[in-house]
Design a protein around this motif. Structure first.
Motif, PDB file in Angstrom:
ATOM      1  N   CYS A  96       0.832  -1.195   0.000  1.00 61.96           N
ATOM      2  CA  CYS A  96       0.000   0.000   0.000  1.00 61.96           C
ATOM      3  C   CYS A  96       0.873   1.254   0.000  1.00 61.96           C
ATOM      4  N   ARG A  97       0.734   2.045  -1.062  1.00 57.66           N
ATOM      5  CA  ARG A  97       1.467   3.308  -1.227  1.00 57.66           C
ATOM      6  C   ARG A  97       2.989   3.145  -1.222  1.00 57.66           C
ATOM      7  N   LYS A  98       3.474   1.973  -1.608  1.00 56.90           N
ATOM      8  CA  LYS A  98       4.918   1.725  -1.751  1.00 56.90           C
ATOM      9  C   LYS A  98       5.184   1.296  -3.191  1.00 56.90           C
ATOM     10  N   PRO A  99       6.371   1.558  -3.710  1.00 54.60           N
ATOM     11  CA  PRO A  99       6.687   1.083  -5.062  1.00 54.60           C
ATOM     12  C   PRO A  99       6.817  -0.442  -5.085  1.00 54.60           C
ATOM     13  N   LEU A 100       6.488  -1.023  -6.217  1.00 55.68           N
ATOM     14  CA  LEU A 100       6.521  -2.475  -6.376  1.00 55.68           C
ATOM     15  C   LEU A 100       7.207  -2.823  -7.684  1.00 55.68           C
ATOM     16  N   VAL A 101       8.068  -3.812  -7.659  1.00 53.55           N
ATOM     17  CA  VAL A 101       8.705  -4.331  -8.866  1.00 53.55           C
ATOM     18  C   VAL A 101       8.169  -5.734  -9.108  1.00 53.55           C
ATOM     19  N   LEU A 102       7.538  -5.940 -10.261  1.00 54.40           N
ATOM     20  CA  LEU A 102       7.110  -7.271 -10.676  1.00 54.40           C
ATOM     21  C   LEU A 102       8.177  -7.822 -11.598  1.00 54.40           C
ATOM     22  N   LEU A 103       8.706  -8.966 -11.271  1.00 45.58           N
ATOM     23  CA  LEU A 103       9.765  -9.584 -12.076  1.00 45.58           C
ATOM     24  C   LEU A 103       9.233 -10.896 -12.616  1.00 45.58           C
ATOM     25  N   GLY A 104       9.023 -10.939 -13.915  1.00 47.99           N
ATOM     26  CA  GLY A 104       8.505 -12.150 -14.553  1.00 47.99           C
ATOM     27  C   GLY A 104       9.632 -12.944 -15.171  1.00 47.99           C
ATOM     28  N   VAL A 105       9.541 -14.242 -15.048  1.00 45.97           N
ATOM     29  CA  VAL A 105      10.502 -15.135 -15.690  1.00 45.97           C
ATOM     30  C   VAL A 105       9.892 -15.537 -17.024  1.00 45.97           C
ATOM     31  N   LEU A 106      10.579 -15.185 -18.105  1.00 39.66           N
ATOM     32  CA  LEU A 106      10.005 -15.407 -19.436  1.00 39.66           C
ATOM     33  C   LEU A 106       9.762 -16.882 -19.713  1.00 39.66           C
ATOM     34  N   LYS A 107       9.233 -17.142 -20.841  1.00 33.49           N
ATOM     35  CA  LYS A 107       8.733 -18.455 -21.255  1.00 33.49           C
ATOM     36  C   LYS A 107       7.408 -18.733 -20.572  1.00 33.49           C
ATOM     37  N   GLY A 108       6.510 -17.787 -20.658  1.00 32.38           N
ATOM     38  CA  GLY A 108       5.169 -18.004 -20.145  1.00 32.38           C
ATOM     39  C   GLY A 108       4.679 -16.956 -19.171  1.00 32.38           C
ATOM     40  N   ALA A 109       5.549 -16.094 -18.690  1.00 32.55           N
ATOM     41  CA  ALA A 109       5.139 -15.142 -17.653  1.00 32.55           C
ATOM     42  C   ALA A 109       4.597 -13.834 -18.221  1.00 32.55           C
ATOM     43  N   LEU A 110       4.742 -13.596 -19.483  1.00 31.52           N
ATOM     44  CA  LEU A 110       4.371 -12.299 -20.052  1.00 31.52           C
ATOM     45  C   LEU A 110       2.892 -11.994 -19.847  1.00 31.52           C
ATOM     46  N   CYS A 111       2.018 -12.888 -20.225  1.00 33.79           N
ATOM     47  CA  CYS A 111       0.571 -12.642 -20.093  1.00 33.79           C
ATOM     48  C   CYS A 111       0.156 -12.531 -18.632  1.00 33.79           C
ATOM     49  N   PHE A 112       0.640 -13.442 -17.798  1.00 33.84           N
ATOM     50  CA  PHE A 112       0.280 -13.407 -16.383  1.00 33.84           C
ATOM     51  C   PHE A 112       0.772 -12.126 -15.718  1.00 33.84           C
ATOM     52  N   THR A 113       2.015 -11.734 -15.975  1.00 30.15           N
ATOM     53  CA  THR A 113       2.571 -10.545 -15.353  1.00 30.15           C
ATOM     54  C   THR A 113       1.814  -9.293 -15.780  1.00 30.15           C
ATOM     55  N   SER A 114       1.459  -9.208 -17.043  1.00 26.06           N
ATOM     56  CA  SER A 114       0.707  -8.029 -17.498  1.00 26.06           C
ATOM     57  C   SER A 114      -0.699  -8.020 -16.907  1.00 26.06           C
ATOM     58  N   ASP A 115      -1.348  -9.182 -16.803  1.00 25.85           N
ATOM     59  CA  ASP A 115      -2.666  -9.245 -16.158  1.00 25.85           C
ATOM     60  C   ASP A 115      -2.570  -8.831 -14.688  1.00 25.85           C
ATOM     61  N   LEU A 116      -1.532  -9.293 -14.004  1.00 29.16           N
ATOM     62  CA  LEU A 116      -1.349  -8.946 -12.595  1.00 29.16           C
ATOM     63  C   LEU A 116      -1.076  -7.448 -12.437  1.00 29.16           C
ATOM     64  N   ALA A 117      -0.247  -6.879 -13.302  1.00 31.45           N
ATOM     65  CA  ALA A 117       0.045  -5.443 -13.233  1.00 31.45           C
ATOM     66  C   ALA A 117      -1.222  -4.619 -13.449  1.00 31.45           C
ATOM     67  N   ARG A 118      -2.073  -5.025 -14.408  1.00 26.51           N
ATOM     68  CA  ARG A 118      -3.343  -4.315 -14.637  1.00 26.51           C
ATOM     69  C   ARG A 118      -4.260  -4.424 -13.429  1.00 26.51           C
ATOM     70  N   ALA A 119      -4.321  -5.606 -12.835  1.00 24.86           N
ATOM     71  CA  ALA A 119      -5.169  -5.792 -11.652  1.00 24.86           C
ATOM     72  C   ALA A 119      -4.657  -4.960 -10.480  1.00 24.86           C
ATOM     73  N   LEU A 120      -3.352  -4.888 -10.320  1.00 25.85           N
ATOM     74  CA  LEU A 120      -2.772  -4.076  -9.250  1.00 25.85           C
ATOM     75  C   LEU A 120      -3.038  -2.591  -9.479  1.00 25.85           C
ATOM     76  N   ALA A 121      -2.958  -2.150 -10.716  1.00 28.23           N
ATOM     77  CA  ALA A 121      -3.201  -0.736 -11.029  1.00 28.23           C
ATOM     78  C   ALA A 121      -4.642  -0.345 -10.716  1.00 28.23           C
ATOM     79  N   GLY A 122      -5.551  -1.304 -10.729  1.00 32.42           N
ATOM     80  CA  GLY A 122      -6.944  -1.025 -10.432  1.00 32.42           C
ATOM     81  C   GLY A 122      -7.282  -1.023  -8.953  1.00 32.42           C
ATOM     82  N   GLN A 123      -6.333  -1.370  -8.099  1.00 36.30           N
ATOM     83  CA  GLN A 123      -6.571  -1.399  -6.649  1.00 36.30           C
ATOM     84  C   GLN A 123      -6.489   0.021  -6.095  1.00 36.30           C
ATOM     85  N   ALA A 124      -7.483   0.421  -5.323  1.00 38.16           N
ATOM     86  CA  ALA A 124      -7.552   1.792  -4.800  1.00 38.16           C
ATOM     87  C   ALA A 124      -6.360   2.134  -3.907  1.00 38.16           C
ATOM     88  N   ASP A 125      -6.034   1.302  -2.960  1.00 40.13           N
ATOM     89  CA  ASP A 125      -4.915   1.568  -2.054  1.00 40.13           C
ATOM     90  C   ASP A 125      -3.747   0.649  -2.354  1.00 40.13           C
TER      91      ASP A 125
END
Length: 75
Positions: A36-65
């Motif tokens: 909450c209100r801190k910077p976050l680094v998402l580190l995806g391991v390629l070979k399959g993580a691209l779609c999941f990481t982008s979905d997770l980043a979008r979901a996180l961006a939609g969280q109010a706090d």
């Protein structure tokens, strides 16, 4: 026998799109509470993580706090 008549090369579906989306939203809510209100680094391991990481980043961006900033990188 044509390519369309053959059995699919993949196995049976384990989880549907709705179940996956719900799980990503639950994970995003838990991460947002921890960062909450801190910077976050998402580190995806390629070979399959691209779609999941982008979905997770979008979901996180939609969280109010959620995180103040979200950085995404891949290895």
């Amino acid at each position: 026998m044509t390519a369309l008549e053959r059995e699919p090369a993949v196995g049976p579906r384990v989880y549907g799109p709705e179940e996956i989306a719900a799980a990503v939203e639950r994970l995003a809510a838990r991460i947002a509470a921890d960062y909450c209100r801190k910077p976050l680094v998402l580190l995806g391991v390629l070979k399959g993580a691209l779609c999941f990481t982008s979905d997770l980043a979008r979901a996180l961006a939609g969280q109010a706090d959620g995180p103040s900033e979200i950085f995404v990188d891949y290895i």
